[in-house]
Scaffold this active site. Structure first.
Site, PDB file in Angstrom:
ATOM      1  N   HIS A  95       0.855  -1.195   0.000  1.00  0.00           N
ATOM      2  CA  HIS A  95       0.000   0.000   0.000  1.00  0.00           C
ATOM      3  C   HIS A  95       0.888   1.241   0.000  1.00  0.00           C
ATOM      4  O   HIS A  95       1.967   1.247   0.597  1.00  0.00           O
ATOM      5  CB  HIS A  95      -0.921  -0.017   1.231  1.00  0.00           C
ATOM      6  CG  HIS A  95      -1.991   1.022   1.137  1.00  0.00           C
ATOM      7  ND1 HIS A  95      -1.761   2.341   1.465  1.00  0.00           N
ATOM      8  CD2 HIS A  95      -3.276   0.947   0.721  1.00  0.00           C
ATOM      9  CE1 HIS A  95      -2.879   3.022   1.240  1.00  0.00           C
ATOM     10  NE2 HIS A  95      -3.804   2.203   0.798  1.00  0.00           N
ATOM     11  N   GLU A  97       0.743   3.857   1.619  1.00  0.00           N
ATOM     12  CA  GLU A  97       1.104   4.366   2.950  1.00  0.00           C
ATOM     13  C   GLU A  97       2.263   3.562   3.525  1.00  0.00           C
ATOM     14  O   GLU A  97       3.099   4.109   4.242  1.00  0.00           O
ATOM     15  CB  GLU A  97      -0.139   4.349   3.858  1.00  0.00           C
ATOM     16  CG  GLU A  97      -1.088   5.473   3.466  1.00  0.00           C
ATOM     17  CD  GLU A  97      -2.574   5.155   3.597  1.00  0.00           C
ATOM     18  OE1 GLU A  97      -2.935   4.227   4.343  1.00  0.00           O
ATOM     19  OE2 GLU A  97      -3.377   5.844   2.933  1.00  0.00           O
ATOM     20  N   GLU A 167      -3.606   2.247  -7.171  1.00  0.00           N
ATOM     21  CA  GLU A 167      -4.015   3.342  -6.305  1.00  0.00           C
ATOM     22  C   GLU A 167      -3.084   4.541  -6.526  1.00  0.00           C
ATOM     23  O   GLU A 167      -2.010   4.618  -5.915  1.00  0.00           O
ATOM     24  CB  GLU A 167      -3.937   2.911  -4.831  1.00  0.00           C
ATOM     25  CG  GLU A 167      -4.839   1.766  -4.470  1.00  0.00           C
ATOM     26  CD  GLU A 167      -5.184   1.758  -2.983  1.00  0.00           C
ATOM     27  OE1 GLU A 167      -6.378   1.701  -2.674  1.00  0.00           O
ATOM     28  OE2 GLU A 167      -4.272   1.857  -2.155  1.00  0.00           O
ATOM     29  N   SER A 213     -10.237   7.474  -3.287  1.00  0.00           N
ATOM     30  CA  SER A 213     -11.464   8.270  -3.237  1.00  0.00           C
ATOM     31  C   SER A 213     -12.632   7.616  -3.984  1.00  0.00           C
ATOM     32  O   SER A 213     -13.414   8.305  -4.633  1.00  0.00           O
ATOM     33  CB  SER A 213     -11.207   9.703  -3.732  1.00  0.00           C
ATOM     34  OG  SER A 213     -10.263  10.349  -2.888  1.00  0.00           O
TER      35      SER A 213
HETATM   36  P1  13P Z   1      -9.571   6.405   0.137  1.00  0.00           P
HETATM   37  O1  13P Z   1     -10.706   5.600  -0.420  1.00  0.00           O
HETATM   38  O2  13P Z   1      -9.852   6.928   1.521  1.00  0.00           O
HETATM   39  O3  13P Z   1      -9.069   7.432  -0.807  1.00  0.00           O
HETATM   40  O4  13P Z   1      -8.353   5.359   0.358  1.00  0.00           O
HETATM   41  C1  13P Z   1      -7.992   4.534  -0.690  1.00  0.00           C
HETATM   42  C2  13P Z   1      -7.025   3.521  -0.189  1.00  0.00           C
HETATM   43  O5  13P Z   1      -5.903   3.842   0.119  1.00  0.00           O
HETATM   44  C3  13P Z   1      -7.488   2.136  -0.070  1.00  0.00           C
HETATM   45  O6  13P Z   1      -6.436   1.273   0.175  1.00  0.00           O
END
Ligand code: 13P
Length: 250
Positions: A95, A97, A167, A213
């Site tokens: 991911h 993050e 993503e 999003s």
């Molecule tokens: P959002 O849907 O809050 O933008 O997050 C997406 C995400 O990182 C899912 O793994």
């Protein structure tokens, strides 16, 4: 035919009571759907309880990360085998993050992917470019590298247990969704990369989720884009009122 795959990544949100309540509501509302696959990915500490709450339903439970090691002196880590042991069936890896806030490299992510597959977990492997990378026109280069390195050593039969999530980092938690055209372009490109790594036939079976999003009001147009086979949902997955319409998109 690729079955749509809608997964909620709860990230570090909700508490025990709210996690359980959400899981139970989802079970009641969409726990027996078979025309699409649904998964929730709660924080580690709630996994065991949520697996039990969803047992016997069709909703799958995933983790948000795992260790690249099998076992041993790795303080604070959770192995893929432990996840499997409590009934988790999939894990989100790479991911953005984890990549950008915790410095996870392609090589580390690849070791995690391989551990997860060996332990019998399915994998959602995330790829995606930063805004600066999109602006520089290197999106394809970035996602191709992440995909290729992430799948190093993964043989063709195991690819059946891998889902890719595209993503774009600039669309995560920002309210700025990639347009269906932008998503479709990258998804089509990614399928081409998979075809180069494996075969056309195998690449055609791999599901590619979009994440960033995703909301009830944009899911249908995103799902209509070429090669978009599902969604990995963050913020909108935290409430039944927003996740259920995503699962039930038409
Ligand atoms: P959002 O849907 O809050 O933008 O997050 C997406 C995400 O990182 C899912 O793994």
């Amino acid at each position: 035919m690729r079955k749509p795959f809608l997964a909620g990544n709860w990230k570090m949100n909700l508490d025990r009571a709210r996690s359980l309540a959400l899981a139970k509501s989802l079970r009641e509302k969409c726990g027996s759907r078979t025309d699409r696959e649904v998964a929730v990915c709660p924080p580690f500490v709630y996994l065991d309880e949520i697996v039990r709450a969803l047992a016997g339903s069709k909703i799958r439970v995933g983790a948000q990360n795992c260790s690249d090691e099998v076992e041993g002196a790795f303080t604070g880590e959770i192995s893929a085998r432990m996840l499997k042991d409590v009934g988790v069936s999939l894990v989100v890896l790479g991911h953005s993050e984890r990549r950008h806030l915790y410095g996870e490299s392609d090589a580390l992510i690849n070791r995690k992917v391989r551990q997860a597959l060996v332990a019998g977990l399915d994998v959602i492997l995330c790829v995606g470019e930063l805004l600066a990378e999109r602006d520089q026109g290197v999106t394809e280069h970035v996602v191709s590298r992440q995909l290729t390195k992430g799948l190093e050593g993964v043989d063709e039969p195991d690819l059946a247990r891998v889902t890719i999530a595209y993503e774009p980092v600039w669309a995560i938690g920002t309210g700025r969704t990639a347009s269906p055209e932008q998503a479709g372009e990258v998804h089509t490109y990614l399928r081409g990369v998979l075809a180069g790594l494996y075969t056309d036939a195998t690449a055609a079976t791999v599901r590619i989720q979009y994440g960033g999003s995703v909301k009830p009001d944009n899911i249908s147009s995103l799902m209509a884009a070429p090669n978009v086979d599902g969604a990995l949902v963050g913020g909108a997955a935290l409430k039944l009122e927003s996740f259920l319409p995503i699962v039930e998109y038409k």
